[in-house]
Write an enzyme that holds these catalytic residues in place. Structure first.
Site: not given
Ligand code: PEP
Length: 252
Positions: A9-11, A95, A97, A167, A173, A212, A233-234
């Site tokens: 997930n590049w956001k 998600h 967010e 999640e 994040g 994470s 994500g990151g």
């Molecule tokens: C996400 O936003 O779906 C996610 C898992 O982010 P991160 O890996 O950065 O915690």
């Protein structure tokens, strides 16, 4: 047998150039990863570029969001049928967010889920509790409510062509992942809950963990019996770390 799946997930990150380099890096290094389904979820504006870059690869692509409407005067929205035109096979719905920053309710998430399925796009339904809810022992109730939003209106068969992603919001994040045991406990709860509705669907559905995930913790998370891969994500913004996470999936 559930196919391990790693979705990035590049956001809202990246430039056209960075997207190009990231896609090239993933494509070049994914050849030996036949046992893993790789998915990238770029911002809408990069989907056409992604489709062109990955067309002749076995990496799939999709979107991070979709409109709950079919078409019309909905400024700024993108419909499921538009995503299908760009060969999106997957899209995230719910998600955290979207739920927290954009106030998306379970009802809206359910509408998005069914719009995707109507366009033959597989929804990746995200769910998870806040830190406060975990502290108050509400994790299972929250996750169950988020699944019930689908089950109560569309029935368990709607989950035949869907992926779930657990999640925990406190892990997204933050650098602080759930422990493999904490994640497994919730994944197992989800699978048992679904089994009360349909044992076969519960057995076959992929449940990804997100929050994470990094190359250093991926192996232990993916070794858990009910964790079928990750939503990243990151660490999906660099091809090296995304591929290293995919390589943490054991081939058997
Ligand atoms: C996400 O936003 O779906 C996610 C898992 O982010 P991160 O890996 O950065 O915690």
């Amino acid at each position: 047998m559930r196919r391990a799946t790693i979705a990035g997930n590049w956001k809202m990150h990246g430039t056209k150039r960075q997207a190009h380099d990231l896609l090239q890096g993933i494509k070049d290094n994914s050849q030996t990863l036949d046992h893993v389904e790789l998915i990238v979820l770029p911002p809408f504006i990069f989907i056409e570029q992604t489709a062109q870059a990955l067309n002749d690869s076995h990496v799939a692509w999709g979107a991070q969001n979709v409109s709950n409407q079919e078409q019309g005067a909905f400024t700024g929205e993108v419909s499921a049928s538009m995503l299908a035109e760009f060969a999106c096979r997957y899209a995230l719905v719910g998600h955290s967010e979207r739920r927290t920053i954009y106030n998306e309710s379970d009802a809206v998430v359910r509408e998005k889920f069914s719009r995707l399925q109507a366009s033959n796009i597989c929804p990746i339904l995200c769910m998870g509790e806040s830190l406060e809810q975990r502290r108050q022992n509400q994790t299972q109730a929250v996750v169950q409510r988020q699944i019930d939003a689908i089950l109560d209106t569309q029935g368990v068969s709607a989950l035949q062509d869907a992926i779930l992603a657990y999640e925990p919001i406190w892990a997204i994040g933050t650098g602080e992942s759930a422990s493999p045991e904490q994640a497994q406990e919730v994944h197992s709860f989800i699978r048992h809950y679904l089994a009360e509705h349909n044992a076969k669907i519960a057995q076959n559905i992929r449940i990804l963990y997100g929050g994470s995930v990094k190359p250093t913790n991926a192996r232990d998370l993916f070794a858990m019996p009910d964790i079928d891969g990750g939503l990243i994500g990151g660490a999906s913004l660099e091809s090296d770390s995304f591929i290293a996470i995919a390589n943490a999936v054991s081939p058997d």
